[in-house]
Design an enzyme around this catalytic site. Sequence first.
Site, PDB file in Angstrom:
ATOM      1  N   GLY A   8      29.014  72.899  33.900  1.00  0.00           N
ATOM      2  CA  GLY A   8      29.401  71.023  33.602  1.00  0.00           C
ATOM      3  C   GLY A   8      29.273  70.376  32.199  1.00  0.00           C
ATOM      4  O   GLY A   8      28.079  70.098  31.222  1.00  0.00           O
ATOM      5  N   ARG A  88      14.348  60.038  38.417  1.00  0.00           N
ATOM      6  CA  ARG A  88      14.704  61.389  38.503  1.00  0.00           C
ATOM      7  C   ARG A  88      15.336  61.606  39.387  1.00  0.00           C
ATOM      8  O   ARG A  88      16.089  62.684  40.290  1.00  0.00           O
ATOM      9  CB  ARG A  88      14.344  62.403  37.567  1.00  0.00           C
ATOM     10  CG  ARG A  88      14.514  61.584  35.667  1.00  0.00           C
ATOM     11  CD  ARG A  88      13.996  62.535  34.715  1.00  0.00           C
ATOM     12  NE  ARG A  88      14.336  62.335  33.789  1.00  0.00           N
ATOM     13  CZ  ARG A  88      13.268  61.269  32.919  1.00  0.00           C
ATOM     14  NH1 ARG A  88      12.499  60.362  33.741  1.00  0.00           N
ATOM     15  NH2 ARG A  88      13.368  59.473  31.572  1.00  0.00           N
ATOM     16  N   HIS A 175       9.087  65.541  33.906  1.00  0.00           N
ATOM     17  CA  HIS A 175       9.472  65.085  33.418  1.00  0.00           C
ATOM     18  C   HIS A 175       9.784  64.342  34.337  1.00  0.00           C
ATOM     19  O   HIS A 175      11.759  64.270  34.912  1.00  0.00           O
ATOM     20  CB  HIS A 175      11.045  66.327  33.017  1.00  0.00           C
ATOM     21  CG  HIS A 175      12.169  65.260  32.149  1.00  0.00           C
ATOM     22  ND1 HIS A 175      11.867  64.165  31.154  1.00  0.00           N
ATOM     23  CD2 HIS A 175      13.320  64.850  32.860  1.00  0.00           C
ATOM     24  CE1 HIS A 175      12.865  64.170  30.954  1.00  0.00           C
ATOM     25  NE2 HIS A 175      14.230  64.055  32.238  1.00  0.00           N
TER      26      HIS A 175
END
Length: 301
Positions: A8, A88, A175
């Site tokens: 990526g 997220r 996270h």
Amino acid sequence: MSSVAIIGTGRVGSTVAYSLLYSKHVDELVLIDIYKNLAEGEKLDIGHAAASLETDVRLSSSDKVEDAEGCELIIVTAGYPRKPDMTRMDLLEKNLHIMKELGRKIKEFKYKPVVIVVTNPIDVLAFYLQRKLGFPWGKVIGFGSSLDTARLRFILSQKLGKPVSSIQALVIGEHGEHMVPLFSRVTVEGNKVKLENVHEIREELIGSAARVISLKRGTWFGPAACIKDLVEKIITDSGEVVPVSVNPKGRYGAEGLSIGVPCRVSTEGVTEVVELDLAPLEETWFKEATRYLEEMVKKIR
């Protein structure tokens, strides 16, 4: 010296690659992206930077995940990025499909590298990829809590008017919306401090990435710097303790998921989960994070 593959090469992946030019421990970078021209373009651009920096690093590019085979460490940044109005976890369904395909290919590698997952939602995808690959425990690491810790140190530096280098702090947990800053362990110049308004500071920490995204459409410098630091700790066999996402295997009362906890790292990845005493509020937050991730993991079974 080590070889590192980055899968990526968007803003985060390419910035990680550039940051690793400043490492004295990486001598090969393999840049991989589904868009072959993008990977090649980043290779050339980073190569020009390497020449200016007098850095001898071998660079290659590809659109094939298989070309990462043989690298000691793979960094996965591939995936859909977070937009200003998204959490997220909103990315789970889209990015899970990408992780499935990557897992299928990496699983065939003869050499089992350490894999750092950067793609959001990090904790759930790190757990999925560990299970998909069947690698030994600790080989697949989610990186998010390291970045959360850096962000907390910056916030405290701004609030306390102290150099960030004088502040030590630690963030564990998810996270995302359930991160757990360990305020009981914050020190300034080696001395413990009692912080006021910890709930407000935590909310600012949780929203810090969203604020950056709303202003510049993404975050990449902060993540790249933290990833470089983690990579160096791993490939130098440092044995240092850093907050990363793994399956705690019962420690902190968590199992069957990946969550940010303090871990000792080496060239084998995570070798140990380090248990710390948590203050009552921190323990409550961590239990909330665990329950939330347990529910999210059910979606990928």
